[in-house]
Write a protein that holds these residues in place. Structure first.
Motif, PDB file in Angstrom:
ATOM      1  N   LYS A  85       5.997  26.303  14.867  1.00  0.00           N
ATOM      2  CA  LYS A  85       7.454  26.333  14.157  1.00  0.00           C
ATOM      3  C   LYS A  85       8.210  27.732  14.634  1.00  0.00           C
ATOM      4  N   LEU A  86       7.453  28.659  15.164  1.00  0.00           N
ATOM      5  CA  LEU A  86       8.506  29.895  15.563  1.00  0.00           C
ATOM      6  C   LEU A  86       9.354  29.728  16.690  1.00  0.00           C
ATOM      7  N   PRO A  87      10.254  30.564  16.276  1.00  0.00           N
ATOM      8  CA  PRO A  87      11.647  30.276  17.563  1.00  0.00           C
ATOM      9  C   PRO A  87      10.882  30.766  18.800  1.00  0.00           C
ATOM     10  N   PRO A  88      11.463  30.312  19.957  1.00  0.00           N
ATOM     11  CA  PRO A  88      10.887  30.608  21.115  1.00  0.00           C
ATOM     12  C   PRO A  88      10.876  32.128  21.544  1.00  0.00           C
ATOM     13  N   MET A  89      10.044  32.247  22.285  1.00  0.00           N
ATOM     14  CA  MET A  89       9.926  33.542  22.766  1.00  0.00           C
ATOM     15  C   MET A  89      10.834  34.180  23.900  1.00  0.00           C
ATOM     16  N   SER A  90      11.268  35.378  23.737  1.00  0.00           N
ATOM     17  CA  SER A  90      12.098  35.851  24.941  1.00  0.00           C
ATOM     18  C   SER A  90      11.286  36.173  26.107  1.00  0.00           C
ATOM     19  N   GLU A  91      11.866  36.386  27.303  1.00  0.00           N
ATOM     20  CA  GLU A  91      11.075  36.781  28.576  1.00  0.00           C
ATOM     21  C   GLU A  91      10.565  38.172  28.126  1.00  0.00           C
ATOM     22  N   GLU A  92      11.268  39.089  27.597  1.00  0.00           N
ATOM     23  CA  GLU A  92      10.767  40.304  27.202  1.00  0.00           C
ATOM     24  C   GLU A  92       9.501  40.432  26.356  1.00  0.00           C
ATOM     25  N   GLU A  93       9.749  39.432  25.167  1.00  0.00           N
ATOM     26  CA  GLU A  93       8.350  39.556  24.376  1.00  0.00           C
ATOM     27  C   GLU A  93       7.295  39.080  25.133  1.00  0.00           C
ATOM     28  N   GLU A  94       7.407  38.194  26.130  1.00  0.00           N
ATOM     29  CA  GLU A  94       6.173  37.366  26.657  1.00  0.00           C
ATOM     30  C   GLU A  94       5.841  38.481  27.621  1.00  0.00           C
ATOM     31  N   ASP A  95       6.589  39.506  28.242  1.00  0.00           N
ATOM     32  CA  ASP A  95       6.111  40.480  29.302  1.00  0.00           C
ATOM     33  C   ASP A  95       5.171  41.461  28.523  1.00  0.00           C
ATOM     34  N   MET A  96       5.657  41.745  27.322  1.00  0.00           N
ATOM     35  CA  MET A  96       5.058  42.746  26.401  1.00  0.00           C
ATOM     36  C   MET A  96       3.635  42.107  25.922  1.00  0.00           C
ATOM     37  N   LEU A  97       3.662  40.849  25.487  1.00  0.00           N
ATOM     38  CA  LEU A  97       2.688  40.229  24.880  1.00  0.00           C
ATOM     39  C   LEU A  97       1.406  40.159  25.939  1.00  0.00           C
ATOM     40  N   ASP A  98       1.750  40.078  27.063  1.00  0.00           N
ATOM     41  CA  ASP A  98       0.724  39.976  28.165  1.00  0.00           C
ATOM     42  C   ASP A  98      -0.072  41.120  28.214  1.00  0.00           C
ATOM     43  N   LEU A  99       0.471  42.230  27.691  1.00  0.00           N
ATOM     44  CA  LEU A  99      -0.546  43.584  27.791  1.00  0.00           C
ATOM     45  C   LEU A  99      -1.293  43.734  26.300  1.00  0.00           C
ATOM     46  N   ALA A 100      -0.958  42.755  25.483  1.00  0.00           N
ATOM     47  CA  ALA A 100      -1.761  43.010  24.175  1.00  0.00           C
ATOM     48  C   ALA A 100      -3.248  42.845  24.487  1.00  0.00           C
ATOM     49  N   PHE A 101      -3.938  43.710  23.461  1.00  0.00           N
ATOM     50  CA  PHE A 101      -5.492  43.153  23.555  1.00  0.00           C
ATOM     51  C   PHE A 101      -5.848  42.308  22.769  1.00  0.00           C
ATOM     52  N   GLU A 102      -6.787  41.258  23.104  1.00  0.00           N
ATOM     53  CA  GLU A 102      -7.255  40.302  22.519  1.00  0.00           C
ATOM     54  C   GLU A 102      -6.105  39.163  22.312  1.00  0.00           C
ATOM     55  N   LEU A 103      -5.384  38.851  23.451  1.00  0.00           N
ATOM     56  CA  LEU A 103      -4.342  38.078  23.410  1.00  0.00           C
ATOM     57  C   LEU A 103      -5.080  36.632  23.164  1.00  0.00           C
ATOM     58  N   THR A 104      -4.103  35.871  22.408  1.00  0.00           N
ATOM     59  CA  THR A 104      -4.749  34.388  22.027  1.00  0.00           C
ATOM     60  C   THR A 104      -3.433  33.574  22.374  1.00  0.00           C
ATOM     61  N   ASP A 105      -3.840  31.782  22.395  1.00  0.00           N
ATOM     62  CA  ASP A 105      -2.462  31.072  22.582  1.00  0.00           C
ATOM     63  C   ASP A 105      -1.421  31.079  21.351  1.00  0.00           C
ATOM     64  N   THR A 106      -1.758  31.645  20.349  1.00  0.00           N
ATOM     65  CA  THR A 106      -0.989  31.761  19.163  1.00  0.00           C
ATOM     66  C   THR A 106      -0.504  33.231  18.794  1.00  0.00           C
ATOM     67  N   SER A 107      -0.527  33.963  19.652  1.00  0.00           N
ATOM     68  CA  SER A 107      -0.002  35.409  19.718  1.00  0.00           C
ATOM     69  C   SER A 107       1.542  35.589  19.734  1.00  0.00           C
ATOM     70  N   ARG A 108       1.804  36.195  18.747  1.00  0.00           N
ATOM     71  CA  ARG A 108       3.394  36.644  18.949  1.00  0.00           C
ATOM     72  C   ARG A 108       3.214  38.215  18.651  1.00  0.00           C
ATOM     73  N   LEU A 109       4.711  38.911  19.026  1.00  0.00           N
ATOM     74  CA  LEU A 109       4.899  40.233  18.429  1.00  0.00           C
ATOM     75  C   LEU A 109       5.582  40.536  17.159  1.00  0.00           C
ATOM     76  N   GLY A 110       4.971  40.893  16.209  1.00  0.00           N
ATOM     77  CA  GLY A 110       5.605  40.943  14.627  1.00  0.00           C
ATOM     78  C   GLY A 110       6.650  41.630  14.574  1.00  0.00           C
ATOM     79  N   CYS A 111       7.239  42.176  15.453  1.00  0.00           N
ATOM     80  CA  CYS A 111       8.912  42.892  15.426  1.00  0.00           C
ATOM     81  C   CYS A 111       9.444  41.933  15.827  1.00  0.00           C
ATOM     82  N   GLN A 112       9.359  40.496  16.311  1.00  0.00           N
ATOM     83  CA  GLN A 112      10.243  39.790  16.766  1.00  0.00           C
ATOM     84  C   GLN A 112      10.193  38.411  15.956  1.00  0.00           C
ATOM     85  N   ILE A 113       9.467  38.390  14.817  1.00  0.00           N
ATOM     86  CA  ILE A 113       9.371  37.113  14.032  1.00  0.00           C
ATOM     87  C   ILE A 113      10.130  37.513  12.705  1.00  0.00           C
ATOM     88  N   GLN A 114      10.844  36.788  12.271  1.00  0.00           N
ATOM     89  CA  GLN A 114      11.658  36.890  10.962  1.00  0.00           C
ATOM     90  C   GLN A 114      10.914  36.018   9.974  1.00  0.00           C
TER      91      GLN A 114
END
Ligand code: FES
Length: 126
Positions: free
Chosen positions: A80-109
């Motif tokens: 149900k979350l809003p779609p991810m921007s390209e910038e968020e996707e790029d940063m998320l790729d660097l996250a430790f323990e990345l999962t299929d349901t990962s997002r960046l907390g500063c981008q989700i309202q």
């Protein structure tokens, strides 16, 4: 005259109900400890964590220049979350323990869609 009085009442009523809109959900830290919170609609999940003294780093302050605000969502919420921007996707790729349901907390309202969810703060690897 009667008309403008009525419309000013309506405006105030609308403002009051927006300010009262809160959503309840729970953060789970890397040790499994649960932190229930009540958050105002429109706030970012990184700020909600900080307001409640929950350890979620957010090193760049929400500028999409780190991935330390990484959160893992339940699948039904993630969908149900809003779609991810390209910038968020790029940063998320660097996250430790990345999962299929990962997002960046500063981008989700906070929205009503998050009511009752549990969101996990992954281990940062240190
Ligand atoms: S706080 Fe740095 S990307 Fe979210």
């Amino acid at each position: 005259m009667g008309r403008s009085f009525a419309s000013s009442l309506n405006t105030q009523g609308a403002r009051r109900s927006f300010a009262q809109e809160t959503v309840s959900f729970t953060y789970i830290d890397p040790t499994g400890e649960e932190f229930p919170v009540e958050a105002e609609g429109g706030k970012h999940l990184l700020d909600v964590a900080h307001d409640n003294n929950i350890e979620l780093e957010g090193a760049c302050g929400g500028e999409l220049a780190c991935s330390t605000c990484h959160l893992v969502f339940e699948e039904k919420i993630y969908d149900k979350l809003p779609p991810m921007s390209e910038e968020e996707e790029d940063m998320l790729d660097l996250a430790f323990e990345l999962t299929d349901t990962s997002r960046l907390g500063c981008q989700i309202q906070v929205t009503k869609d998050l009511e009752g969810m549990t969101v996990r703060i992954p281990d940062d690897g240190y």
